[in-house]
Design a protein around this motif. Structure first.
Motif, PDB file in Angstrom:
ATOM      1  N   VAL A  81       0.850  -1.192   0.000  1.00  8.09           N
ATOM      2  CA  VAL A  81       0.000   0.000   0.000  1.00  8.09           C
ATOM      3  C   VAL A  81       0.880   1.235   0.000  1.00  8.09           C
ATOM      4  O   VAL A  81       1.851   1.310   0.743  1.00  8.09           O
ATOM      5  CB  VAL A  81      -0.894   0.072   1.257  1.00  8.09           C
ATOM      6  CG1 VAL A  81      -1.971   1.112   1.071  1.00  8.09           C
ATOM      7  CG2 VAL A  81      -1.501  -1.263   1.577  1.00  8.09           C
ATOM      8  N   GLU A  82       0.521   2.184  -0.851  1.00  9.85           N
ATOM      9  CA  GLU A  82       1.246   3.432  -0.858  1.00  9.85           C
ATOM     10  C   GLU A  82       0.243   4.562  -0.701  1.00  9.85           C
ATOM     11  O   GLU A  82      -0.763   4.609  -1.407  1.00  9.85           O
ATOM     12  CB  GLU A  82       1.995   3.568  -2.179  1.00  9.85           C
ATOM     13  CG  GLU A  82       3.234   4.396  -2.046  1.00  9.85           C
ATOM     14  CD  GLU A  82       3.939   4.559  -3.376  1.00  9.85           C
ATOM     15  OE1 GLU A  82       3.879   3.622  -4.201  1.00  9.85           O
ATOM     16  OE2 GLU A  82       4.509   5.634  -3.588  1.00  9.85           O
ATOM     17  N   VAL A  83       0.523   5.429   0.238  1.00  8.78           N
ATOM     18  CA  VAL A  83      -0.372   6.549   0.483  1.00  8.78           C
ATOM     19  C   VAL A  83       0.380   7.816   0.097  1.00  8.78           C
ATOM     20  O   VAL A  83       1.520   8.005   0.504  1.00  8.78           O
ATOM     21  CB  VAL A  83      -0.788   6.597   1.969  1.00  8.78           C
ATOM     22  CG1 VAL A  83      -1.622   7.825   2.252  1.00  8.78           C
ATOM     23  CG2 VAL A  83      -1.551   5.343   2.344  1.00  8.78           C
ATOM     24  N   ASP A  84      -0.263   8.640  -0.715  1.00  9.90           N
ATOM     25  CA  ASP A  84       0.428   9.778  -1.283  1.00  9.90           C
ATOM     26  C   ASP A  84      -0.345  11.063  -0.992  1.00  9.90           C
ATOM     27  O   ASP A  84      -1.422  11.272  -1.552  1.00  9.90           O
ATOM     28  CB  ASP A  84       0.556   9.533  -2.799  1.00  9.90           C
ATOM     29  CG  ASP A  84       1.436  10.570  -3.466  1.00  9.90           C
ATOM     30  OD1 ASP A  84       2.145  11.286  -2.738  1.00  9.90           O
ATOM     31  OD2 ASP A  84       1.401  10.653  -4.706  1.00  9.90           O
ATOM     32  N   ASP A  85       0.175  11.890  -0.089  1.00  7.47           N
ATOM     33  CA  ASP A  85      -0.411  13.185   0.250  1.00  7.47           C
ATOM     34  C   ASP A  85      -1.919  13.084   0.520  1.00  7.47           C
ATOM     35  O   ASP A  85      -2.713  13.849  -0.019  1.00  7.47           O
ATOM     36  CB  ASP A  85      -0.140  14.186  -0.879  1.00  7.47           C
ATOM     37  CG  ASP A  85      -0.291  15.621  -0.365  1.00  7.47           C
ATOM     38  OD1 ASP A  85      -0.103  15.827   0.849  1.00  7.47           O
ATOM     39  OD2 ASP A  85      -0.608  16.498  -1.174  1.00  7.47           O
ATOM     40  N   LEU A  86      -2.291  12.120   1.346  1.00  7.23           N
ATOM     41  CA  LEU A  86      -3.707  11.866   1.608  1.00  7.23           C
ATOM     42  C   LEU A  86      -4.284  12.924   2.555  1.00  7.23           C
ATOM     43  O   LEU A  86      -3.679  13.277   3.554  1.00  7.23           O
ATOM     44  CB  LEU A  86      -3.872  10.475   2.227  1.00  7.23           C
ATOM     45  CG  LEU A  86      -5.304   9.934   2.245  1.00  7.23           C
ATOM     46  CD1 LEU A  86      -5.724   9.529   0.846  1.00  7.23           C
ATOM     47  CD2 LEU A  86      -5.416   8.741   3.174  1.00  7.23           C
ATOM     48  N   LYS A  87      -5.478  13.422   2.184  1.00 10.45           N
ATOM     49  CA  LYS A  87      -6.149  14.404   3.029  1.00 10.45           C
ATOM     50  C   LYS A  87      -7.597  13.997   3.241  1.00 10.45           C
ATOM     51  O   LYS A  87      -8.258  13.580   2.291  1.00 10.45           O
ATOM     52  CB  LYS A  87      -6.126  15.792   2.372  1.00 10.45           C
ATOM     53  CG  LYS A  87      -4.753  16.404   2.373  1.00 10.45           C
ATOM     54  CD  LYS A  87      -4.740  17.772   1.755  1.00 10.45           C
ATOM     55  CE  LYS A  87      -3.305  18.283   1.760  1.00 10.45           C
ATOM     56  NZ  LYS A  87      -3.086  19.403   0.873  1.00 10.45           N
ATOM     57  N   VAL A  88      -8.062  14.105   4.469  1.00  2.62           N
ATOM     58  CA  VAL A  88      -9.484  13.930   4.742  1.00  2.62           C
ATOM     59  C   VAL A  88      -9.925  15.131   5.565  1.00  2.62           C
ATOM     60  O   VAL A  88      -9.470  15.331   6.689  1.00  2.62           O
ATOM     61  CB  VAL A  88      -9.766  12.630   5.542  1.00  2.62           C
ATOM     62  CG1 VAL A  88     -11.267  12.455   5.719  1.00  2.62           C
ATOM     63  CG2 VAL A  88      -9.160  11.427   4.862  1.00  2.62           C
ATOM     64  N   HIS A  89     -10.764  15.963   4.964  1.00  2.00           N
ATOM     65  CA  HIS A  89     -11.298  17.131   5.674  1.00  2.00           C
ATOM     66  C   HIS A  89     -12.794  16.948   5.829  1.00  2.00           C
ATOM     67  O   HIS A  89     -13.485  16.708   4.851  1.00  2.00           O
ATOM     68  CB  HIS A  89     -11.014  18.418   4.892  1.00  2.00           C
ATOM     69  CG  HIS A  89      -9.548  18.679   4.721  1.00  2.00           C
ATOM     70  ND1 HIS A  89      -9.060  19.625   3.864  1.00  2.00           N
ATOM     71  CD2 HIS A  89      -8.459  18.115   5.310  1.00  2.00           C
ATOM     72  CE1 HIS A  89      -7.727  19.623   3.929  1.00  2.00           C
ATOM     73  NE2 HIS A  89      -7.348  18.723   4.787  1.00  2.00           N
ATOM     74  N   PHE A  90     -13.269  17.034   7.048  1.00  2.41           N
ATOM     75  CA  PHE A  90     -14.712  16.933   7.277  1.00  2.41           C
ATOM     76  C   PHE A  90     -15.294  18.332   7.370  1.00  2.41           C
ATOM     77  O   PHE A  90     -14.830  19.139   8.174  1.00  2.41           O
ATOM     78  CB  PHE A  90     -15.004  16.184   8.578  1.00  2.41           C
ATOM     79  CG  PHE A  90     -14.562  14.749   8.575  1.00  2.41           C
ATOM     80  CD1 PHE A  90     -15.150  13.837   7.716  1.00  2.41           C
ATOM     81  CD2 PHE A  90     -13.562  14.317   9.424  1.00  2.41           C
ATOM     82  CE1 PHE A  90     -14.753  12.508   7.718  1.00  2.41           C
ATOM     83  CE2 PHE A  90     -13.151  12.991   9.431  1.00  2.41           C
ATOM     84  CZ  PHE A  90     -13.754  12.089   8.567  1.00  2.41           C
ATOM     85  N   PRO A  91     -16.335  18.625   6.575  1.00  7.32           N
ATOM     86  CA  PRO A  91     -16.926  19.956   6.662  1.00  7.32           C
ATOM     87  C   PRO A  91     -17.712  20.139   7.964  1.00  7.32           C
ATOM     88  O   PRO A  91     -18.301  19.186   8.475  1.00  7.32           O
ATOM     89  CB  PRO A  91     -17.870  20.007   5.453  1.00  7.32           C
ATOM     90  CG  PRO A  91     -18.133  18.589   5.098  1.00  7.32           C
ATOM     91  CD  PRO A  91     -16.947  17.789   5.546  1.00  7.32           C
ATOM     92  N   ILE A  92     -17.659  21.331   8.529  1.00  4.65           N
ATOM     93  CA  ILE A  92     -18.498  21.668   9.682  1.00  4.65           C
ATOM     94  C   ILE A  92     -19.679  22.432   9.135  1.00  4.65           C
ATOM     95  O   ILE A  92     -19.503  23.502   8.547  1.00  4.65           O
ATOM     96  CB  ILE A  92     -17.731  22.537  10.704  1.00  4.65           C
ATOM     97  CG1 ILE A  92     -16.433  21.848  11.109  1.00  4.65           C
ATOM     98  CG2 ILE A  92     -18.579  22.818  11.921  1.00  4.65           C
ATOM     99  CD1 ILE A  92     -15.494  22.757  11.879  1.00  4.65           C
ATOM    100  N   ARG A  93     -20.856  21.893   9.280  1.00  3.18           N
ATOM    101  CA  ARG A  93     -22.042  22.524   8.684  1.00  3.18           C
ATOM    102  C   ARG A  93     -22.854  23.205   9.749  1.00  3.18           C
ATOM    103  O   ARG A  93     -22.885  22.831  10.895  1.00  3.18           O
ATOM    104  CB  ARG A  93     -22.878  21.452   7.978  1.00  3.18           C
ATOM    105  CG  ARG A  93     -22.157  20.868   6.794  1.00  3.18           C
ATOM    106  CD  ARG A  93     -23.108  20.794   5.605  1.00  3.18           C
ATOM    107  NE  ARG A  93     -22.348  20.612   4.374  1.00  3.18           N
ATOM    108  CZ  ARG A  93     -21.958  19.419   3.918  1.00  3.18           C
ATOM    109  NH1 ARG A  93     -22.269  18.328   4.580  1.00  3.18           N
ATOM    110  NH2 ARG A  93     -21.283  19.329   2.796  1.00  3.18           N
ATOM    111  N   ARG A  94     -23.547  24.209   9.353  1.00  7.40           N
ATOM    112  CA  ARG A  94     -24.375  25.006  10.236  1.00  7.40           C
ATOM    113  C   ARG A  94     -25.648  25.396   9.530  1.00  7.40           C
ATOM    114  O   ARG A  94     -25.669  25.529   8.317  1.00  7.40           O
ATOM    115  CB  ARG A  94     -23.638  26.295  10.600  1.00  7.40           C
ATOM    116  CG  ARG A  94     -23.183  26.419  12.009  1.00  7.40           C
ATOM    117  CD  ARG A  94     -24.272  26.085  12.958  1.00  7.40           C
ATOM    118  NE  ARG A  94     -23.698  25.553  14.175  1.00  7.40           N
ATOM    119  CZ  ARG A  94     -23.039  26.306  15.043  1.00  7.40           C
ATOM    120  NH1 ARG A  94     -22.902  27.565  14.844  1.00  7.40           N
ATOM    121  NH2 ARG A  94     -22.563  25.758  16.118  1.00  7.40           N
ATOM    122  N   GLY A  95     -26.686  25.630  10.284  1.00  6.37           N
ATOM    123  CA  GLY A  95     -27.912  26.165   9.711  1.00  6.37           C
ATOM    124  C   GLY A  95     -28.958  25.087   9.510  1.00  6.37           C
ATOM    125  O   GLY A  95     -28.630  23.938   9.227  1.00  6.37           O
TER     126      GLY A  95
END
Lengths: 337, 369
Positions: free
Chosen positions: B6-20
């Motif tokens: 397995v090779e992981v390359d610049d992996l990003k996980v961003h969870f949005p914060i929602r409002r309203g």
């Protein structure tokens, strides 16, 4: 002179309608005795279900009266705690006896600001006027290492992180300078770096104030760093009691020895295979019919399933109490390492 | 059978914060995983350690595409998973399985053990015939140390340790190559932990598995892992072999982490020098600028640490660390100093502190371990 003397403490859980269903009552704590002196830290160690938390709850009078039968004695500075009325016990709790629980979020009131939860104790037990109590509360929060304590007073538990909540809980427990503090797994819900902070704080408090501390934990590492004397519990009874250095240098009960050899350690050479304790607590036999640990014990002999072992001074090592017919010998320990 | 699995390359996980309520606005992101590079070799055990909220579980899930990554690539055995979806992804999943922390909530209480184990085999067309399947299940159960009579029983009839064995057997039914184990032993009592750790080691030898073990217990990780990655606030701060990491940690955070682990040896505990960190983990929704650790770092230097984010770079062969001053700290040219605890706001950016809706920082924090 011991501050707290616990003698033959037993707690039996009875389920509702047990006479009708014929369900056997369960002895969660089955004759536990130990002493705590001022300024001393005593550890109660064991795995889940060994009765360490129930011991603490019964000393603090926090077990519901219904369905629980508490027998034996717990004398605090000459007063028998188990026979006190609810009202008398409420006077003691928070003043002479403090307690810190495992999960700070569920033991703090979520709808009351932190400050009020600290001042409440001061007002109730010492009659401190509210203004002065607020000042003292800020000092307490500062002492347990909460940054910007004045602002924190008006905040609610959910606004604090796990470590800060545990500090707040310690501040509440310490508000009236109790002579005995019981900490029930105070760092289990926390990360290691935060755990190190909280343990350092507790050690400092014991050193500076002379408070006696009962430390309840499953983590032998925590015990090794903090406790003067260690009680190892198994199935509701103390099976080994020794000074911290003696216990870790040469565990004598096969259960203590089993626990120590089954945990991976940071300081031991890698690649060694762990030696687990076989089976699980479900394999226990009742204490009345011999040693509860016998079915899982590598050292078990015929006597172990016939005669219940009694707590006695270890014939080989003095200063140690042991409940075992066939303790671990030095040669056995060497064979394993 | 060597090489990278397995090779992981610049992996990003961003969870949005929602409002309203009516208008769903995104008011910020939780940077759970923020740029991670790593490679897991075939047949090795790779450990991910870090404190709660550092993103180690999210990284593990993103590697299996159980949580969709925001950016970056995951390459499994030469095949890029990031563009894969639907049926092709589902077939790929046979080769990578997961073992979860809580064996009670990860096993359906209404399914018998047999049905739990057969489900995956059926989904991947491995259930070729009643007799062959039963034979395979029996041999699997004996591999994980459960009696074959367990097949007809239900999860509640087993102890915690036995349930974890069922969870491991379930992962093995589809003959995977990679197993991601998220806190596989932290819900178990110490005496049972050792049994499961030994089992994982035996199975690796028997089936030639590759493991990614995610855990917060450093002693456990050191014991079973060949290489270890340390995470802090969504990023990898250090990576090296297990022995090297414990012998010579280079990143200040790793040093603090290692010195905080209590050791069951009073002699050692008494003379140990602790690097006590002050304050709490900053919120991943509002990570500090520059080096993410600079707010708590006892070795922090003026300017550079506050503004420039250090990259993970090789400092010794096979030893990577993300610290500007790793060499200076190792050589003892700079010394630790006192750090004043900074206030850490709970809740994300854009939320007021007195907001009644701001809950605990994470679910694990609210429920305990």
């Amino acid at each position: 002179m011991a501050l707290l003397e616990v003698r033959d403490l037993s707690v039996v859980f009875r389920s509702r309608g047990h006479q009708r269903t014929g369900e056997q009552p369960v002895a969660a704590v089955d004759g536990v005795s130990f002493d705590v002196a001022p300024g001393q830290t005593v550890g109660l160690v064991g795995e889940s279900g060994c009765g360490k938390s129930v011991t603490a709850m019964s000393i603090m009078g926090l077990l519901p009266k219904r369905g629980n039968q508490v027998t034996g004695s717990a004398r605090f500075d000459g007063t028998e705690l188990l026979s006190l009325s609810d009202r008398q016990m409420r006077d003691r709790r928070g003043r002479d006896l403090g307690m810190v629980f495992q999960d700070p979020l569920s033991s703090l009131n979520p709808v009351v600001p932190i400050g009020l939860q600290v001042t409440e104790v001061l007002e109730r037990h010492q009659g401190t006027p509210r203004k002065q109590a607020a000042m003292e509360a800020a000092e307490l929060l500062d002492k347990v290492g909460i940054p910007d304590p004045r602002r924190r007073l008006s905040e609610y538990p959910h606004q604090l992180s796990g470590g800060m909540r545990q500090r707040a809980l310690i501040a509440i427990a310490l508000a009236c300078r109790p002579r005995l503090l019981i900490a029930d797994e105070p760092t289990t819900a926390l990360d290691v770096t935060i755990q190190a902070q909280i343990l350092a704080l507790l050690a400092e408090l014991v050193r500076d104030t002379g408070t006696a501390l009962i430390m309840i934990t499953h983590d032998l590492g925590v015990v090794a760093g903090l406790c003067d004397e260690v009680n190892v519990l198994y199935a509701g009874r103390v099976v080994e009691r020794a000074k911290r250095h003696d216990l870790f240098a040469a565990p004598r009960h096969p259960y203590t020895h089993g626990l120590l050899s089954s945990i991976p350690r940071l300081d031991s050479p890698r690649g060694e295979r762990l030696v687990p304790i076989k089976g699980s607590v479900a394999d226990n036999i009742p204490w009345q019919n011999g040693c509860a640990f016998a079915p899982r014990c590598p050292n078990a002999i015929d006597t172990c399933v016939e005669v219940t072992p009694e707590m006695a001074v270890d014939p080989l090592v003095s200063r140690r109490l042991l409940r075992c017919h066939n303790p671990v010998t030095a040669t056995q320990r060497e064979a394993l390492t | 059978m060597t090489g990278t699995l397995v090779e992981v390359d610049d992996l990003k996980v961003h969870f949005p914060i929602r409002r309203g309520v009516v208008l769903d606005r995104t008011i910020g992101y939780v940077y759970a995983v923020d740029g991670v590079d790593l490679a897991i070799r075939r047949g090795e055990t790779y450990g991910l350690v870090g404190e709660s909220g550092c993103g180690k579980s999210t990284l593990g899930r993103a590697m299996l595409k159980l949580t969709p990554p925001t950016a970056g690539r995951v390459v499994f055995d030469g095949i890029d998973l990031s563009t894969m979806r639907g049926e092709r992804l589902r077939t790929m999943r046979r080769r990578m399985q997961m073992v979860f922390q809580d064996p009670m909530s990860s096993l359906d209480p209404r399914q018998s053990v047999e049905s739990l184990l057969v489900e995956g085999m059926r989904a991947h067309g491995l259930d070729t015939g009643r007799e062959a399947t039963t034979k395979r299940l029996r041999s699997l159960l004996s591999s994980v140390g459960l009696p074959s009579t367990s097949l007809r029983r239900y999860p509640h009839e087993f102890s915690g340790g036995q349930r974890q064995r069922i969870g491991i057997a379930r992962a093995l039914t589809v003959e995977p190559e990679l197993i991601v184990a998220d806190e596989p032993v932290s819900a178990l009592d110490v005496s049972v932990q050792a049994q499961v750790i030994n089992l994982l080691e035996d199975l690796q030898r028997e089936f030639g598995l590759t493991y990614l073990v995610i855990a917060h217990d450093l002693a456990v990780v050191r014991h079973i892992c060949d290489r270890v990655g340390v995470m802090y606030l969504g990023g990898l701060v250090e990576e090296t072999t297990s022995d090297q990491l414990y012998a010579e940690p280079l990143h200040p955070y790793t040093r603090a982490l290692l010195s905080a682990v209590p050791v069951p040896d009073p002699v050692l505990e008494d003379r140990r020098e602790r690097v006590l960190l002050t304050g709490d983990l900053p919120s991943p929704a509002n990570p500090p600028s520059g080096c993410r650790f600079h707010t708590r770092c006892p070795w922090r230097q003026q300017q550079r640490c506050d503004t420039e984010r250090p990259v993970l770079r090789e400092i010794a062969p096979g030893h990577r660390a993300a610290c500007h001053f790793a060499e200076d700290i190792r050589a003892g040219r700079i010394h630790p100093h006192e750090v004043r605890a900074e206030l850490v706001e709970q809740g994300g950016e854009g939320m007021r502190v007195d907001d009644p809706l701001a809950g605990p920082a994470s679910i694990t924090e609210a429920l305990g371990p």
